[in-house]
Design an enzyme around this catalytic site. Structure first.
Site, PDB file in Angstrom:
ATOM      1  N   TYR A   1       0.915  -1.320   0.168  1.00 40.47           N
ATOM      2  CA  TYR A   1      -0.113  -0.067   0.053  1.00 40.47           C
ATOM      3  C   TYR A   1       0.902   1.408  -0.043  1.00 40.47           C
ATOM      4  O   TYR A   1       0.414   2.399  -0.505  1.00 40.47           O
ATOM      5  CB  TYR A   1      -0.740   0.012   1.252  1.00 40.47           C
ATOM      6  CG  TYR A   1      -2.202  -0.774   0.985  1.00 40.47           C
ATOM      7  CD1 TYR A   1      -2.008  -2.126   0.894  1.00 40.47           C
ATOM      8  CD2 TYR A   1      -3.351  -0.100   1.073  1.00 40.47           C
ATOM      9  CE1 TYR A   1      -3.399  -2.636   0.946  1.00 40.47           C
ATOM     10  CE2 TYR A   1      -4.540  -0.685   0.915  1.00 40.47           C
ATOM     11  CZ  TYR A   1      -4.512  -2.218   0.796  1.00 40.47           C
ATOM     12  OH  TYR A   1      -5.595  -2.881   0.647  1.00 40.47           O
TER      13      TYR A   1
ATOM     14  N   LYS B   1       3.855 -15.503   3.045  1.00 42.17           N
ATOM     15  CA  LYS B   1       4.104 -16.246   1.872  1.00 42.17           C
ATOM     16  C   LYS B   1       5.622 -16.482   1.834  1.00 42.17           C
ATOM     17  O   LYS B   1       6.138 -15.951   0.891  1.00 42.17           O
ATOM     18  CB  LYS B   1       3.461 -15.371   0.669  1.00 42.17           C
ATOM     19  CG  LYS B   1       3.676 -16.166  -0.544  1.00 42.17           C
ATOM     20  CD  LYS B   1       2.504 -17.078  -0.591  1.00 42.17           C
ATOM     21  CE  LYS B   1       2.654 -18.212  -1.910  1.00 42.17           C
ATOM     22  NZ  LYS B   1       1.680 -19.222  -1.868  1.00 42.17           N
TER      23      LYS B   1
ATOM     24  N   ASP C   1      -2.142 -18.703   1.285  1.00 45.34           N
ATOM     25  CA  ASP C   1      -3.188 -19.473   0.748  1.00 45.34           C
ATOM     26  C   ASP C   1      -3.653 -20.530   1.348  1.00 45.34           C
ATOM     27  O   ASP C   1      -4.886 -20.698   1.478  1.00 45.34           O
ATOM     28  CB  ASP C   1      -2.626 -20.109  -0.639  1.00 45.34           C
ATOM     29  CG  ASP C   1      -1.088 -20.664  -0.379  1.00 45.34           C
ATOM     30  OD1 ASP C   1      -0.558 -20.253   0.593  1.00 45.34           O
ATOM     31  OD2 ASP C   1      -0.712 -21.161  -1.428  1.00 45.34           O
TER      32      ASP C   1
ATOM     33  N   ASP D   1      -6.003  -7.123   4.556  1.00 50.39           N
ATOM     34  CA  ASP D   1      -7.201  -6.647   3.831  1.00 50.39           C
ATOM     35  C   ASP D   1      -7.821  -7.579   2.940  1.00 50.39           C
ATOM     36  O   ASP D   1      -9.165  -7.670   3.203  1.00 50.39           O
ATOM     37  CB  ASP D   1      -6.718  -5.662   2.504  1.00 50.39           C
ATOM     38  CG  ASP D   1      -7.798  -5.157   1.741  1.00 50.39           C
ATOM     39  OD1 ASP D   1      -8.820  -4.686   2.342  1.00 50.39           O
ATOM     40  OD2 ASP D   1      -7.872  -5.180   0.470  1.00 50.39           O
TER      41      ASP D   1
ATOM     42  N   ASP E   1     -11.675  -9.577   4.866  1.00 47.51           N
ATOM     43  CA  ASP E   1     -12.917  -9.538   4.213  1.00 47.51           C
ATOM     44  C   ASP E   1     -13.579 -10.872   4.124  1.00 47.51           C
ATOM     45  O   ASP E   1     -14.874 -11.070   4.460  1.00 47.51           O
ATOM     46  CB  ASP E   1     -12.900  -9.069   2.730  1.00 47.51           C
ATOM     47  CG  ASP E   1     -13.201  -7.607   2.601  1.00 47.51           C
ATOM     48  OD1 ASP E   1     -13.098  -6.965   3.380  1.00 47.51           O
ATOM     49  OD2 ASP E   1     -13.679  -7.251   1.438  1.00 47.51           O
TER      50      ASP E   1
END
Ligand code: IPM
Ligand code: MG
Length: 360
Positions: free
Chosen positions: A146, A195, A227, A251, A255
């Site tokens: 970001y 990751k 993942d 982020d 959700d």
């Protein structure tokens, strides 16, 4: 106690839900003998309409001079609103990113809880949802993709876009400390999500998480690839307590986590710096399609106000009074349309605010 609160209604349903949260806060103040001084601040589209930019220096200063910020939601319909014809740095979301950076709000706490009263709304199979879940996503909020360098260049006759994911050791350490501190007063487990099988930033993340864990022998640390975490959230959400992760992963995962609760209209959030200062907002967006109809669910914003009392003001009893009032209203069967189910009583946004207020 005097509570100086900057109040950002924002766009879409923002003004409606903030109004209800303030109604509840005012009742709490009256009952427990506090004084709340609100300062209204424009941000997002509401600020663009008046000042041409989504956040002014003056707005930032008003927030900085306050003890905490209560926020509704910002942004509009991305395909029809004129705000989205502006260049990216002038759009409503840029205001949100700018305030996070300006106030150094690096720690984003996003609880995802399955309310027993709303279990029916959970989209997971009964055999999974029956275990219930109560997790908190600790999302790093001022670093990573970001805020890394980004540009679009022309190379060999075609455009090339570059976004950079960077983290320093100290940026990772301070958010990891927050995660362990909060795990300590919850269920004592941190799942650090990365990751690390691909990214250098993740390998550093993992190393620092392990270093910080040494100071918290009472808290268990586990690592999980992002993942896999996305799968585990729908397969076995009960396994999680605190999920610690970088900005972009947080982020996306937050959700997903909020969706599996089935009631995103119920989820609060806090964004904190390393003092008691915080910005409190619902996890959901501005829902422009239902704005102005008085049907939005104000509970996420009201719960965000409760988080504010807890984390910025140490007013735990007052925060609990709000949470208890919400539980009572849900137990009595009152529902806004987003969480409505058969046999329940449908109420508007303002009626929900009134009901919670009446139960304080
Ligand atoms: C969020 C939102 C923001 C983000 C957007 C509006 C910039 O999705 O708070 O999760 O990506 O951080
Ligand atoms: Mg998001």
């Amino acid at each position: 106690m005097i509570l100086n609160i900057a109040s950002i209604s924002g766009d879409g349903i923002g003004p409606e839900i903030v109004r209800e949260a303030r109604k509840v806060l005012d009742k709490v103040a009256e009952k427990y003998g506090h004084d709340i001084i609100y300062k209204d601040v424009l941000m997002g589209g509401a600020s663009i309409d008046v000042h041409g930019v989504p956040l002014t220096e003056e707005a930032i200063n008003v927030c900085k001079e306050s003890d905490a910020v209560l926020m509704g939601s910002i942004g509009g319909n991305t395909s029809t609103s004129p705000w989205y014809k502006l260049e990216p740095s002038k759009r409503p979301e840029a205001g949100l990113l700018a305030i996070r950076k300006a106030l150094n709000l690096f720690a984003n706490l996003r609880p995802a809880v399955l309310y027993p009263q709303l279990r029916g709304a959970c989209p997971l199979k009964e055999e999974i949802s029956k275990a219930g879940f109560d997790m908190l996503i600790m999302r790093e909020l001022t670093g990573g993709l970001y805020f890394g360098e980004r540009k679009t260049v022309e190379e060999n006759g075609e455009k090339k876009a570059i976004d950079t994911l960077t983290y320093t050791e100290s940026e990772i350490r301070r958010i990891a400390v927050k995660a362990f501190e909060i795990a300590r007063v919850r269920n004592k487990k941190v799942t650090s999500v990365d990751k690390a099988n691909v990214l250098d930033s993740s390998r550093l993340w993992r190393k620092i998480a392990e270093e910080v864990a040494k100071d918290y022998p009472d808290v268990t640390l586990e690592h999980m690839l992002v993942d896999n975490c996305a799968m585990q959230l729908v397969k076995d959400p009960a396994q999680f307590d605190v999920i610690l992760t970088e900005n972009m992963f947080g982020d996306i995962l937050s959700d997903e986590a909020s969706m599996v609760t089935g009631s995103i209209g119920m989820l609060a959030s806090a964004s904190m710096n390393d003092t008691k200062f915080g910005l409190y907002e619902p996890s959901h967006g501005s829902a422009p399609d239902i704005a102005g109809k008085n049907i939005a669910n104000p509970l996420a914003t009201i719960l965000s106000a409760a988080m504010m009392l807890k984390y910025s003001f140490d007013l735990h009893e007052e925060a609990k009074a709000i949470e208890d009032a919400i539980n009572k209203v849900l137990d009595e069967g009152y529902r806004t349309v987003d969480i409505m189910s058969e046999g329940m009583k449908e109420v508007s946004c303002s009626e929900m605010g009134d009901l919670v207020t009446a139960n304080i």
